[in-house]
Design an enzyme around this catalytic site. Structure first.
Site, mmCIF file in Angstrom:
data_model
loop_
_atom_site.group_PDB
_atom_site.id
_atom_site.type_symbol
_atom_site.label_atom_id
_atom_site.label_comp_id
_atom_site.label_asym_id
_atom_site.label_seq_id
_atom_site.Cartn_x
_atom_site.Cartn_y
_atom_site.Cartn_z
ATOM 1 N N SER A 186 0.845 -1.186 0.000
ATOM 2 C CA SER A 186 0.000 0.000 0.000
ATOM 3 C C SER A 186 0.891 1.249 0.000
ATOM 4 O O SER A 186 1.681 1.433 -0.919
ATOM 5 C CB SER A 186 -0.951 -0.046 1.188
ATOM 6 O OG SER A 186 -1.951 0.932 1.082
ATOM 7 N N ASP A 271 -9.920 -4.301 -4.977
ATOM 8 C CA ASP A 271 -9.295 -3.341 -4.062
ATOM 9 C C ASP A 271 -9.932 -1.958 -4.232
ATOM 10 O O ASP A 271 -9.830 -1.364 -5.306
ATOM 11 C CB ASP A 271 -7.796 -3.273 -4.363
ATOM 12 C CG ASP A 271 -7.008 -2.531 -3.288
ATOM 13 O OD1 ASP A 271 -7.611 -1.748 -2.534
ATOM 14 O OD2 ASP A 271 -5.787 -2.745 -3.224
ATOM 15 N N HIS A 300 -8.036 -5.092 -0.401
ATOM 16 C CA HIS A 300 -6.714 -4.456 -0.255
ATOM 17 C C HIS A 300 -5.770 -5.379 0.523
ATOM 18 O O HIS A 300 -5.297 -5.055 1.611
ATOM 19 C CB HIS A 300 -6.875 -3.113 0.453
ATOM 20 C CG HIS A 300 -5.668 -2.227 0.390
ATOM 21 N ND1 HIS A 300 -5.019 -1.918 -0.782
ATOM 22 C CD2 HIS A 300 -4.990 -1.582 1.380
ATOM 23 C CE1 HIS A 300 -3.997 -1.131 -0.530
ATOM 24 N NE2 HIS A 300 -3.956 -0.908 0.777
#
Length: 321
Positions: A186, A271, A300
């Site tokens: 991320s 996601d 995610h």
């Protein structure tokens, strides 16, 4: 052809225009030159380990400014190299709102014979504060700090902090400086990508569901940290073009040509935070040796044998494997 196959094919053909500013190269040359002139003022202190197989050190260093960046430097005691040699080292960056965590969570990588240097991202949930000057109001969170100017904004600070981390790791006597891998997920995936693009130290990049890709798409669609930028513009719509301009300096779709080392990327098709369109917009332009790991039914996150996939890629591209 199934829907999933069609979806993946669409993404593999996805293209988005670059949003580079004319002074992008000049901006980063200036940023890196200024950073190199700053001493690290680093400290490395041995800490008690919960494992007889792990050496643990608490590290602080200075990156973009005088903020002490905190990190864990971890060594596998059973795999220490012979004199004149060094360990491969993973420099790890965490996701938004996270921290470097605790030494034990890196045990799998230590068991595989890697040194680990895991750092806090300034101001978030770890031990590291944030001395970055505040010149304008911001929304909740951190990423809108200084968002009206790429010089002095939060993204510039955390990028320099991340680059200085690999410089610190490369200087350690236990580490083979030619075998440093940057890794994260991320926010951390975005930092791994941009560090790989802007520093000549990393030999490989591993970026899971990375942020900092196709950010003008992300500010419109994402449910993650870019919602803070969207909220900022919602309250002050006259700053839209200025905000998009600032983001462009840190967007990997514009820096992809500077990333030349082997790069492992993952994307999850459901996601809502780092949407697959943003990741493929970058990945489809990447000309370095690369691998994409796709998770059709994940949000995610990654799953299954993902660590094994990462390790297999790293060993395949390790010059000593």
């Amino acid at each position: 052809m199934s829907f999933v196959e069609r979806r993946i094919r669409e993404l593999e053909q996805f293209s988005a225009p670059q949003t580079s500013q004319e002074d992008l190269g000049e901006f980063w040359d200036e940023t890196l030159r200024t950073a190199a002139e700053r001493p690290l003022h680093d400290r490395r202190v041995a800490e008690e380990s919960l494992s007889p197989h792990m050496d643990v050190y608490k590290v602080t260093y200075e990156g973009y400014d005088d903020t002490p960046i905190h990190g864990w430097y971890l060594l596998p005691r059973f795999a220490m190299p012979a004199a004149g040699k060094g360990l491969p080292c993973l420099v790890m960056y965490h996701g938004y709102h996270g921290s470097k965590g605790y030494p034990e969570q890196y045990a799998a990588w230590l068991m595989m014979g890697y040194a680990v240097f895991a750092i806090d991202v300034r101001g978030q949930s770890g031990e590291t504060g944030n001395l970055l000057a505040q010149r304008h109001g911001k929304t909740a969170g951190w990423m809108t700090q200084g968002l009206l100017d790429p010089r002095g904004c939060y993204y510039q600070a955390i990028t320099v902090d991340a680059i200085r981390a690999v410089e610190w790791a490369a200087a350690q006597p236990e580490v083979d400086a030619s075998r440093i891998i940057v890794m994260g997920g991320s926010q951390g995936g975005g930092l791994a990508l941009i560090t790989g693009a802007l520093s000549d130290i990393p030999s490989q990049v591993v970026a899971d569901v990375p942020n900092m890709c196709h950010m003008d798409y992300g500010i419109y669609h994402s449910q993650g940290s870019l919602t803070e930028a969207a909220a900022f513009v919602s309250r002050q719509p006259e700053h839209l073009e200025t905000v998009l301009r600032t983001l462009s300096y840190f967007d990997m779709i514009n820096l992809v040509g500077r990333l030349t080392v082997p790069t492992f990327v993952s994307a999850s098709l459901k996601d809502p935070i780092c949407m697959p369109e943003t990741i493929f917009a970058f990945y489809n332009r990447l000309e370095a040796p690369k691998q994409m790991q796709i998770y059709p039914f994940n949000g995610h996150t990654t799953s299954g044998d993902h660590l094994r996939q990462q390790l297999t890629f790293i060993r395949k591209h390790d010059r000593l494997s």
